[in-house]
Structures are given as structure tokens and as C-alpha cells.
Scaffold this motif. Sequence first.
Motif, PDB file in Angstrom:
ATOM      1  N   PRO A  87       0.813  -1.221   0.000  1.00 41.25           N
ATOM      2  CA  PRO A  87       0.000   0.000   0.000  1.00 41.25           C
ATOM      3  C   PRO A  87       0.844   1.266   0.000  1.00 41.25           C
ATOM      4  O   PRO A  87       0.434   2.279  -0.572  1.00 41.25           O
ATOM      5  CB  PRO A  87      -0.825  -0.127   1.290  1.00 41.25           C
ATOM      6  CG  PRO A  87      -0.091  -1.116   2.145  1.00 41.25           C
ATOM      7  CD  PRO A  87       0.565  -2.050   1.188  1.00 41.25           C
ATOM      8  N   GLN A 135      -6.123  -0.949   6.203  1.00 37.12           N
ATOM      9  CA  GLN A 135      -7.159  -1.777   5.557  1.00 37.12           C
ATOM     10  C   GLN A 135      -8.564  -1.398   6.015  1.00 37.12           C
ATOM     11  O   GLN A 135      -9.474  -2.224   5.970  1.00 37.12           O
ATOM     12  CB  GLN A 135      -6.884  -3.268   5.794  1.00 37.12           C
ATOM     13  CG  GLN A 135      -5.545  -3.729   5.232  1.00 37.12           C
ATOM     14  CD  GLN A 135      -5.306  -5.207   5.412  1.00 37.12           C
ATOM     15  OE1 GLN A 135      -6.167  -5.950   5.877  1.00 37.12           O
ATOM     16  NE2 GLN A 135      -4.114  -5.668   5.052  1.00 37.12           N
ATOM     17  N   TYR A 154     -11.002   0.257   4.510  1.00 39.72           N
ATOM     18  CA  TYR A 154     -11.297   0.814   3.195  1.00 39.72           C
ATOM     19  C   TYR A 154     -12.582   1.648   3.169  1.00 39.72           C
ATOM     20  O   TYR A 154     -12.656   2.635   2.432  1.00 39.72           O
ATOM     21  CB  TYR A 154     -11.356  -0.304   2.156  1.00 39.72           C
ATOM     22  CG  TYR A 154     -10.060  -1.067   2.033  1.00 39.72           C
ATOM     23  CD1 TYR A 154      -8.843  -0.388   1.851  1.00 39.72           C
ATOM     24  CD2 TYR A 154     -10.016  -2.459   2.144  1.00 39.72           C
ATOM     25  CE1 TYR A 154      -7.646  -1.077   1.757  1.00 39.72           C
ATOM     26  CE2 TYR A 154      -8.814  -3.148   2.049  1.00 39.72           C
ATOM     27  CZ  TYR A 154      -7.640  -2.452   1.852  1.00 39.72           C
ATOM     28  OH  TYR A 154      -6.453  -3.132   1.761  1.00 39.72           O
ATOM     29  N   LEU A 185      -5.958  -2.950  -3.685  1.00 37.00           N
ATOM     30  CA  LEU A 185      -5.710  -3.657  -2.428  1.00 37.00           C
ATOM     31  C   LEU A 185      -6.916  -4.442  -1.926  1.00 37.00           C
ATOM     32  O   LEU A 185      -6.769  -5.459  -1.249  1.00 37.00           O
ATOM     33  CB  LEU A 185      -5.281  -2.643  -1.361  1.00 37.00           C
ATOM     34  CG  LEU A 185      -3.955  -1.943  -1.590  1.00 37.00           C
ATOM     35  CD1 LEU A 185      -3.818  -0.721  -0.701  1.00 37.00           C
ATOM     36  CD2 LEU A 185      -2.791  -2.902  -1.363  1.00 37.00           C
ATOM     37  N   ALA A 186      -8.110  -3.956  -2.265  1.00 37.06           N
ATOM     38  CA  ALA A 186      -9.308  -4.563  -1.705  1.00 37.06           C
ATOM     39  C   ALA A 186      -9.820  -5.738  -2.521  1.00 37.06           C
ATOM     40  O   ALA A 186     -10.758  -6.427  -2.085  1.00 37.06           O
ATOM     41  CB  ALA A 186     -10.410  -3.506  -1.558  1.00 37.06           C
TER      42      ALA A 186
END
Length: 494
Positions: free
Chosen positions: A170, A463, A465, A492-493
Motif C-alpha cells: 500500500p 485496511q 477501506y 488492495l481490496a
Amino acid sequence: MKNILTIILLAFAATVSAQQTIRLTGEKSGQDTQVEVTNVNVVKASGKTIVTMDFILDQLDVPSNRYRAFTPIIRTANGAQEQRLKTLIVSGRRQNIVFERDGIDDLYAKNCENIRRQNGEPQQYAYTDAVESQPWHSGAKLYVESDLCGCGDKMKNEDTFITDLLPPDPWELVDLINKEPNPDKPMRELHGSAFITFVVDRWEMKPDYMDNRRELRKITDTLDIMVADKNITVNTIKIHGWASPESPYNHNHLLATNRAKSLTEWLRQNYQLPASAFAPAEATPENWIGLKEAVDNMSTDLLPHKADIATIVNGLLDKDSLTIARTADKTEASIRSRYPQEYQYLLREIYPGLRRSDYEITFNIRQFNTIEECLDIYRTKPYQLSKHELWRVAQTMQPFSDEYNRVMQTTLLYYPDDEVVNLNLANVALAQHDLLKAETLLEHAGNSAEADNARAVVAIVQQRYNDARRLLDAAEAKQLDVSRNRQAIATLAQ
């Protein structure tokens, strides 16, 4: 016969100390030819993507006039981008002689390592290669391209999936957006206190009396520096006198007022400044605020009736100024009569410190218009630069380099309450992956679009999000482009 490639995964990892085994099996003349790949390790360090693995050649048979080639490849999941690493060539005895005499096939010659196979003997090769890290490496996959026919025909080569590379980082995906400080250079203020001693019931200024020389230097050392510096203009010098609560209130009013005037006049005589620079002296007849602070900080060992005395003092301070003037003497007499021993302690140990002269100096530092001036002042007198001038200095440096970070830290030193300064240093902390420091600074960074973006970066790395999307919505509503951080979430998700 076409090579048949079989993969056996014994373990999976793509980080330090990972272990997995992959067998490459080719059929030739009814016999299997096997190469075992173990100890696969992919790391990022110092801007490099480093790939290491062990090729176990114990069961690899290479005819004397042939070779086998194994090329690790980094490739995106969709195959759109790839990067070939160093090729391992394992050659038979006669082929090795040919390579030494005529050179290696053009297909591999530019980046390869050639070793001779000792057929029938245990043999191992510790492979390592490092390439410049690319953003697309995060989330890509590692393959080994196998040329088992030893003919250099890429159409006959086959790829074996080895492992996923390190998951998307990230920190490599997020976008840190600084905010330019306000260019205004406001007037500055300097505050301090000097404990000037006057003869009892007198207000004539005597510089050589008691410790007055030392106390006066608290003011004069500062003024001397300012007056001598061509970059500084002194605007006002204001003296505020305080007396302690003993003696009648009206008498203390007379003492405090005239002592403040006397100190102001002494400064006027010693500094060639415009008359407008010396503000009218002010005074508070009795320093009950200082007494309250002193009592609050004392232990009950020193002041057994601390709570009772504090209640009396607070009761007076809760009143308006006119009522304080009328009732101060009665309040002081109440403490003296009800708690005589403690009153004597206060009179001896606390009251002298309540008799002080506060000073306030307001001044301007001129604008430094060229970047050369800003850089020169930064090296010698950084405190004279405005937050915007310090920003200009930082823009001459590589973002988030050590020297750039020092400028941002220096800016906070001189402007600790400025929201933009806190935001920009929070971005420095994020660039250093220091979430705790960043979150602390962001508590004082205000609600600008850039601050929303920085808080979204924190949420992305953690994280969170949904929180990140909400913060990016807020930043976007304030006309900030946050598309890169939205893409980071998407990557990332998934």
C-alpha cells in the motif's frame, strides 16, 4: 516428444525464508528428466526486487551436445507486462566446450549463467538475481520458463508458475498530497517575565539593586539582538506589572502601576526606538492568579489547609474586577487570621515570586523574496523564515529526502500550532511509514482536503477501506484529485 510440465507444490510463500518445491518433468526417450526448484524467496530492498532459489539438478540428464535453459520471469497477472531475469543454462560436456569457443546462443547470451552438468552426480545451483523494482511488481507472479529441448526455440518453451510476488504494497500505491502554507508573514510576539526588585514602598528603577541586572538581561539580551539585526523591526514593548496580595489593595495598585511605568521608562532611555514602540504600562494590583497556581501545585505537607485556602482564593477570582478590588483586602486578611502559620510560609516563599514584570515584545521580520535569500537565512537563522519561506526552501529538495524532512520538522518547531505545517509533517511521517506519529500530527491538521486525503492514506494502510472511501469523498468534494488513492483501494481490496 512434446515436454509435459508437472507442478508439485509442497509449500507456498513469497516472503523471506519461504520454502516450496516445484518439479519440472520432461519426457525424452521414455525417461523423465527432472529439475527441482526449492527455497524460493522474493523480497524488495533498496529499490530492488531480489529473486533467489535453489535449482536441484540431481535428476537432470543433459546429453553431451545439448543444454537446458531455465529463465525466471516476473509477469503481471493479466500478462500485460513481464520482466525476464537471468537465465540458468545447464550444458552437456561437448556443448559447454562449444559455448566456451563460440559463445552462448543469442537468445540467452546477454544475461545468463552457464554451468556444466555432471550427469549422474548430485548438483545444485544457488540462483540469485536483482532487478530495479517497478510499481507493477507488487501483485505480479513469478514463473520459470523452461527450455528442455535445448534448442532455443521459444515456441517450444513452457512456463511454470512458481509463486505470487510480494502482495501489493500500500505504501507504493498511495498518494501523499502536501498543502502550500499561507504566504503572509504575520507580526510575531515574544513573552517573558522579569522579577525586578524595588525598594520597599518605592518604584524607582534601580538596575544595580539586588539581582536586577540579571533579571533585566532577560529583556535586554533579546532587545539587543533585535535592534542589531537589520531583518527585524521592533513594533511595541509592553510592560505589565504585578504586586503580591499583602498590604492594602489601593497601595498595591499604586506600586504595581508606577513600577511598570518606571521599567518602561528605563527601557525607553536605553534604546533608541520610536516613541510609539513603548506601549503604555499596565498593571494588576495583586497577583491572585499566581497565588492560585502556587497553592494548587503545593503539597499538603507544606500547606495542610491547602483545600481551604484554595477555596478562599478561587472564591475571590470568581468575582468581577470591581468586586475583587473591593474585597481583596478582606480575603487576604481571612487567610492570614485563619491559617497564620501557612500564611507566613506563603508570605516568605510564594509572595516574592508574585511580584513580577511581564514583558511582551512584538516585532516584524522582513520578507525574504528570493529563494537564494531563503536558503541563506535557513542555514544561519531559520527562525526568521515564515512557514511559507521554509516551504520554498523544502521545494528545492527531493521530496521526503532527509534534508527535506529536516526542513519540515524545523517548520513545526517554529509554527507548532499551524494546521498546514502539521499536515505536511504528517505526510513526512507517512512517507516514513510512521503511522503513530502521522495520526498524532493529523489531530492538529484541520479539515482541509489534503488533511482528509492524509487520513484516508492512514485508513488505506490499516485496511479500513470504507473509512478511506468516506475520507476521499470528503476530499474530492473540496476539489482535490484523489484518483490515485481510489485506485489504491481498488487494487488492495480485490
